[in-house]
Design a protein around this motif. Structure first.
Motif, PDB file in Angstrom:
ATOM      1  N   LEU A 176       3.698   5.565  -3.273  1.00  0.00           N
ATOM      2  CA  LEU A 176       3.371   6.258  -2.031  1.00  0.00           C
ATOM      3  C   LEU A 176       4.335   7.426  -1.792  1.00  0.00           C
ATOM      4  CD1 LEU A 176       1.780   6.406   0.693  1.00  0.00           C
ATOM      5  CD2 LEU A 176       3.664   5.056   1.650  1.00  0.00           C
ATOM      6  N   LEU A 177       5.628   7.170  -1.953  1.00  0.00           N
ATOM      7  CA  LEU A 177       6.621   8.225  -1.749  1.00  0.00           C
ATOM      8  C   LEU A 177       6.309   9.425  -2.643  1.00  0.00           C
ATOM      9  CD1 LEU A 177       9.282   9.185  -0.449  1.00  0.00           C
ATOM     10  CD2 LEU A 177      10.503   8.024  -2.316  1.00  0.00           C
ATOM     11  N   LYS A 178       6.002   9.143  -3.891  1.00  0.00           N
ATOM     12  CA  LYS A 178       5.676  10.198  -4.850  1.00  0.00           C
ATOM     13  C   LYS A 178       4.414  10.955  -4.418  1.00  0.00           C
ATOM     14  CE  LYS A 178       4.680  10.527  -9.790  1.00  0.00           C
ATOM     15  NZ  LYS A 178       4.666   9.808 -11.054  1.00  0.00           N
ATOM     16  N   ALA A 179       3.382  10.223  -4.018  1.00  0.00           N
ATOM     17  CA  ALA A 179       2.115  10.848  -3.611  1.00  0.00           C
ATOM     18  C   ALA A 179       2.306  11.749  -2.389  1.00  0.00           C
ATOM     19  CB  ALA A 179       1.064   9.769  -3.312  1.00  0.00           C
ATOM     20  N   VAL A 180       3.072  11.268  -1.399  1.00  0.00           N
ATOM     21  CA  VAL A 180       3.283  12.062  -0.175  1.00  0.00           C
ATOM     22  C   VAL A 180       4.170  13.267  -0.478  1.00  0.00           C
ATOM     23  CG1 VAL A 180       4.239  12.072   2.169  1.00  0.00           C
ATOM     24  CG2 VAL A 180       2.890  10.118   1.381  1.00  0.00           C
ATOM     25  N   LEU A 181       5.227  13.077  -1.257  1.00  0.00           N
ATOM     26  CA  LEU A 181       6.112  14.205  -1.584  1.00  0.00           C
ATOM     27  C   LEU A 181       5.354  15.289  -2.344  1.00  0.00           C
ATOM     28  CD1 LEU A 181       9.479  12.472  -2.601  1.00  0.00           C
ATOM     29  CD2 LEU A 181       9.045  13.866  -0.562  1.00  0.00           C
TER      30      LEU A 181
ATOM     31  N   PHE B 206      -2.207   8.481  -4.812  1.00  0.00           N
ATOM     32  CA  PHE B 206      -1.715   7.103  -4.721  1.00  0.00           C
ATOM     33  C   PHE B 206      -2.669   6.132  -5.404  1.00  0.00           C
ATOM     34  CE2 PHE B 206      -1.531   3.004  -2.438  1.00  0.00           C
ATOM     35  CZ  PHE B 206      -0.201   2.680  -2.650  1.00  0.00           C
ATOM     36  N   GLY B 207      -3.955   6.409  -5.283  1.00  0.00           N
ATOM     37  CA  GLY B 207      -4.973   5.486  -5.771  1.00  0.00           C
ATOM     38  C   GLY B 207      -5.618   4.827  -4.562  1.00  0.00           C
ATOM     39  N   TYR B 208      -6.919   4.744  -4.548  1.00  0.00           N
ATOM     40  CA  TYR B 208      -7.612   4.232  -3.367  1.00  0.00           C
ATOM     41  C   TYR B 208      -7.478   2.719  -3.272  1.00  0.00           C
ATOM     42  CZ  TYR B 208     -11.152   3.238   0.093  1.00  0.00           C
ATOM     43  OH  TYR B 208     -11.798   2.797   1.221  1.00  0.00           O
ATOM     44  N   GLU B 209      -6.931   2.248  -2.169  1.00  0.00           N
ATOM     45  CA  GLU B 209      -6.846   0.813  -1.893  1.00  0.00           C
ATOM     46  C   GLU B 209      -7.345   0.609  -0.473  1.00  0.00           C
ATOM     47  OE1 GLU B 209      -3.125  -1.008  -2.996  1.00  0.00           O
ATOM     48  OE2 GLU B 209      -2.944   0.250  -4.767  1.00  0.00           O
ATOM     49  N   PRO B 210      -8.545   0.033  -0.336  1.00  0.00           N
ATOM     50  CA  PRO B 210      -9.207  -0.024   0.975  1.00  0.00           C
ATOM     51  C   PRO B 210      -8.401  -0.709   2.065  1.00  0.00           C
ATOM     52  CG  PRO B 210     -10.377  -1.356  -0.669  1.00  0.00           C
ATOM     53  CD  PRO B 210      -9.345  -0.567  -1.400  1.00  0.00           C
TER      54      PRO B 210
ATOM     55  N   ASP C  13      -3.000   6.859   6.854  1.00  0.00           N
ATOM     56  CA  ASP C  13      -2.315   7.626   7.902  1.00  0.00           C
ATOM     57  C   ASP C  13      -0.987   6.960   8.264  1.00  0.00           C
ATOM     58  OD1 ASP C  13      -4.843   8.816   7.879  1.00  0.00           O
ATOM     59  OD2 ASP C  13      -4.728   9.337   9.995  1.00  0.00           O
ATOM     60  N   LYS C  14      -1.026   5.639   8.427  1.00  0.00           N
ATOM     61  CA  LYS C  14       0.182   4.883   8.786  1.00  0.00           C
ATOM     62  C   LYS C  14       1.212   4.956   7.652  1.00  0.00           C
ATOM     63  CE  LYS C  14       1.702   0.216   9.756  1.00  0.00           C
ATOM     64  NZ  LYS C  14       1.397  -1.133   9.377  1.00  0.00           N
ATOM     65  N   ALA C  15       0.737   4.848   6.422  1.00  0.00           N
ATOM     66  CA  ALA C  15       1.621   4.901   5.259  1.00  0.00           C
ATOM     67  C   ALA C  15       2.301   6.273   5.160  1.00  0.00           C
ATOM     68  CB  ALA C  15       0.830   4.593   3.986  1.00  0.00           C
ATOM     69  N   ILE C  16       1.527   7.340   5.374  1.00  0.00           N
ATOM     70  CA  ILE C  16       2.084   8.693   5.339  1.00  0.00           C
ATOM     71  C   ILE C  16       3.128   8.838   6.448  1.00  0.00           C
ATOM     72  CG2 ILE C  16       1.569  11.146   5.732  1.00  0.00           C
ATOM     73  CD1 ILE C  16      -1.211  10.561   4.403  1.00  0.00           C
ATOM     74  N   GLY C  17       2.799   8.325   7.628  1.00  0.00           N
ATOM     75  CA  GLY C  17       3.735   8.361   8.750  1.00  0.00           C
ATOM     76  C   GLY C  17       5.051   7.679   8.413  1.00  0.00           C
ATOM     77  N   ALA C  18       4.992   6.588   7.661  1.00  0.00           N
ATOM     78  CA  ALA C  18       6.204   5.857   7.266  1.00  0.00           C
ATOM     79  C   ALA C  18       7.078   6.711   6.343  1.00  0.00           C
ATOM     80  CB  ALA C  18       5.830   4.538   6.589  1.00  0.00           C
ATOM     81  N   VAL C  19       6.450   7.477   5.447  1.00  0.00           N
ATOM     82  CA  VAL C  19       7.222   8.365   4.565  1.00  0.00           C
ATOM     83  C   VAL C  19       7.882   9.464   5.396  1.00  0.00           C
ATOM     84  CG1 VAL C  19       7.124  10.028   2.658  1.00  0.00           C
ATOM     85  CG2 VAL C  19       5.812   7.904   2.525  1.00  0.00           C
TER      86      VAL C  19
END
Length: 143
Positions: A39-44, A97-101, A106-112
């Motif tokens: 996730l960190l890699k995908a958002v960065l 990141f890869g789709y995981e339903p 949005d919440k994950a991006i917010g955490a980064v």
């Protein structure tokens, strides 16, 4: 002989810093480290491609060494800029990141973004946020 010890120490420190970021993110989201790293890699990567080259470079200067390496990995400066909306950012992160339903992207991006808030100077965060479209700033609440 001393130089060897110093470089080994700095490599260890860089590794520990990067691990700390991943651990914090994993803890914040209650995820495993591997998913947190992805996730960190995908958002960065998405953030990097969203910013002007000047902002992108300014932000990179504030990242720990190994995180900066992840940030630049696969970067193509020739990529054209396009009109970007919040949904596009989320889709780019999800594609990377890869789709995981079961994951609230949005919440994950917010955490980064919260992780970046904790580790990067307030002035730089303000500049990065201000260079983003208003719709996208909803993902990055002011800390």
């Amino acid at each position: 002989m001393m130089t060897h010890a110093v470089s080994h120490t700095s490599i260890t420190h860089a590794s520990e810093q990067a691990q700390q970021w991943v651990n914090e993110l994993a803890k914040d989201l209650d995820w495993n480290e591997q998913s947190a790293f992805r996730l960190l890699k995908a958002v960065l990567h998405t953030l990097r491609d969203w910013l002007s080259q000047e902002e992108m470079a300014d932000l990179s200067a504030q990242l720990p060494t190994l995180i900066r390496g992840i940030y630049f990995e696969g970067w193509n400066p020739a990529e054209p800029a396009w009109e970007r909306k919040k949904r596009d950012f989320v889709v780019c992160v999800r594609d990377s990141f890869g789709y995981e339903p079961e994951i609230d992207v949005d919440k994950a991006i917010g955490a980064v973004f919260k992780l970046l808030d904790r580790h990067i100077s307030h002035g730089e965060i303000v500049q990065v946020r201000n260079s983003m479209k208003k719709s996208l700033r909803q993902l990055w609440p002011e800390g």
